[in-house]
Write a protein that holds these residues in place. Sequence first.
Motif, PDB file in Angstrom:
ATOM      1  N   GLY A   4      -4.283  -1.449  14.024  1.00 30.89           N
ATOM      2  CA  GLY A   4      -4.104  -0.043  13.713  1.00 30.89           C
ATOM      3  C   GLY A   4      -3.751   0.188  12.258  1.00 30.89           C
ATOM      4  O   GLY A   4      -3.590  -0.748  11.465  1.00 30.89           O
ATOM      5  N   ILE A   5      -3.609   1.472  11.920  1.00 32.81           N
ATOM      6  CA  ILE A   5      -3.345   1.834  10.524  1.00 32.81           C
ATOM      7  C   ILE A   5      -1.995   1.283  10.061  1.00 32.81           C
ATOM      8  O   ILE A   5      -1.905   0.610   9.019  1.00 32.81           O
ATOM      9  N   ASP A   6      -0.949   1.523  10.819  1.00 34.40           N
ATOM     10  CA  ASP A   6       0.374   1.044  10.421  1.00 34.40           C
ATOM     11  C   ASP A   6       0.431  -0.478  10.424  1.00 34.40           C
ATOM     12  O   ASP A   6       1.048  -1.099   9.540  1.00 34.40           O
ATOM     13  N   GLY A   7      -0.192  -1.103  11.443  1.00 38.74           N
ATOM     14  CA  GLY A   7      -0.200  -2.565  11.495  1.00 38.74           C
ATOM     15  C   GLY A   7      -0.948  -3.171  10.328  1.00 38.74           C
ATOM     16  O   GLY A   7      -0.520  -4.186   9.759  1.00 38.74           O
ATOM     17  N   SER A   8      -2.067  -2.567   9.943  1.00 41.27           N
ATOM     18  CA  SER A   8      -2.834  -3.078   8.799  1.00 41.27           C
ATOM     19  C   SER A   8      -2.034  -2.974   7.510  1.00 41.27           C
ATOM     20  O   SER A   8      -2.011  -3.898   6.691  1.00 41.27           O
ATOM     21  N   ARG A   9      -1.396  -1.822   7.341  1.00 43.40           N
ATOM     22  CA  ARG A   9      -0.589  -1.664   6.123  1.00 43.40           C
ATOM     23  C   ARG A   9       0.555  -2.667   6.070  1.00 43.40           C
ATOM     24  O   ARG A   9       0.830  -3.270   5.031  1.00 43.40           O
ATOM     25  N   ALA A  10       1.254  -2.849   7.192  1.00 47.64           N
ATOM     26  CA  ALA A  10       2.374  -3.796   7.216  1.00 47.64           C
ATOM     27  C   ALA A  10       1.889  -5.221   6.978  1.00 47.64           C
ATOM     28  O   ALA A  10       2.542  -6.004   6.259  1.00 47.64           O
ATOM     29  N   MET A  11       0.738  -5.562   7.568  1.00 42.41           N
ATOM     30  CA  MET A  11       0.224  -6.920   7.406  1.00 42.41           C
ATOM     31  C   MET A  11      -0.186  -7.192   5.962  1.00 42.41           C
ATOM     32  O   MET A  11       0.154  -8.230   5.385  1.00 42.41           O
ATOM     33  N   LEU A  12      -0.890  -6.243   5.361  1.00 43.64           N
ATOM     34  CA  LEU A  12      -1.319  -6.439   3.967  1.00 43.64           C
ATOM     35  C   LEU A  12      -0.114  -6.472   3.028  1.00 43.64           C
ATOM     36  O   LEU A  12      -0.090  -7.252   2.072  1.00 43.64           O
ATOM     37  N   ALA A  13       0.868  -5.624   3.285  1.00 47.25           N
ATOM     38  CA  ALA A  13       2.061  -5.622   2.432  1.00 47.25           C
ATOM     39  C   ALA A  13       2.803  -6.945   2.535  1.00 47.25           C
ATOM     40  O   ALA A  13       3.295  -7.484   1.523  1.00 47.25           O
ATOM     41  N   ALA A  14       2.901  -7.490   3.747  1.00 50.30           N
ATOM     42  CA  ALA A  14       3.595  -8.770   3.929  1.00 50.30           C
ATOM     43  C   ALA A  14       2.851  -9.897   3.240  1.00 50.30           C
ATOM     44  O   ALA A  14       3.452 -10.746   2.565  1.00 50.30           O
TER      45      ALA A  14
END
Length: 430
Positions: A56-66
């Motif tokens: 999802g959108i939030d999961g993708s953002r969190a994964m890329l940020a990490a």
Amino acid sequence: MDNLSGSWRRVFNKFWFVPAVCVLAAVVLAQSVVALDRWLPEGLDSPWVVWVYAVGIDGSRAMLAAIGGSMLGVAATAFSITISVIATASSTYGPRLVRNFMADRGNQVVLGVLVSTFIYTLLVLRTIRSASDDLAQPFVPHVAVNLAVVMAVADVALIVYFIHHIADSVQVDTLVRGARRHLLDVIDRWHPEEMPEELVRTVRHRGGGGEVTAGGDGYVVSVGFERLLDHAESGDVEVELVPRVGDHVLATEPLARVWPEHRAEELEGRLRRCVRLSDSRSADQDVRFAEQQVVELAVRALSPSTNDPYTAVNAIEEIATGLVRAVARPLPGNTIVVDGVHRLRYGPVGLDELVDMPFDQIRPHATGHVSVLLALVDLAARIEAATVHPSVQRQAREHVDVLLEQFRDSAPHPRDLARVEQHVRSRSAD
């Protein structure tokens, strides 16, 4: 082309070159994969989504940020480790070996990939859109996000390699092996097994000639011999290069001489561009500097602060690899002849200089280490057995005599003296 290739070689050996290429590749890759995501059918029920892990959108953002944050932190740590290793190697093995660490492709690739992963995730992260954004419709580049995960896994493997590589690079065997490789490469360049037909050896020193000054201060690190020869042929002149590769010149000192004399001013700029000056020497064409790097390892190993005669013995054995190859071949030519006309003359490094260097520089520090003395005796015996030049044979014997005389004057223990004398006799008998 020689001068151009030399310029590219300097850029290619810069520490920042490979990381810069990796960052550029990351920018292109991010834009390309995001464009592919935009081209593919939208929606989680699309057939292509089955082949990737849809987040999802939030999961993708969190994964890329990490991924991006962790890779940047790891890159900073890897850079700190590299600087620490360079400082240690510089103080222990000599500052001239630092450039070997800076030019190490393994270190450059690791830092480049880690930084490029951060750049890639940053560029992909900025393309993710949610329903609350006013700029565009919701968009998640699933392929790009999954590729970032793959890159993160690959980076973990790369970090493990980096730890092994950096630990291996500071080992003495690795340092000596790298210095030996440079020595063999430059010896093969200046002492080929068969001399080219257009290259001859002359002893004639022609007087006069128009003088071309260096125009700058520094060491002669490389010479474009092919371009010099082209200028000599096109100008119908004879050119003599005054300094040898590795010599230090001043701006007012002669760089070349030209016959006929009146053509010197006309060719001055072109001849200067064929010779590269630098503040530091390089082992690319400088056989003396390539040998000096190995000799310096032995000298530093014998210093009171290091006191490592085993490393000195190892370095002497690696010096033998290069010297035996050089003394077994014909004397290098120094004049290029085209259609029977002498066009270009230069001064090669003589075999006597190459043979003298390890003995003259290591001998003063070796009298307190019998194992190093025995290694020097073995080096002389190997040179004497391999050379095809009688003068080199006499030179090797003289070094053994000087070595033995200096050892006797140092008042060694009778057992050590007897051991060295016995070794000299046995090697002479061989």
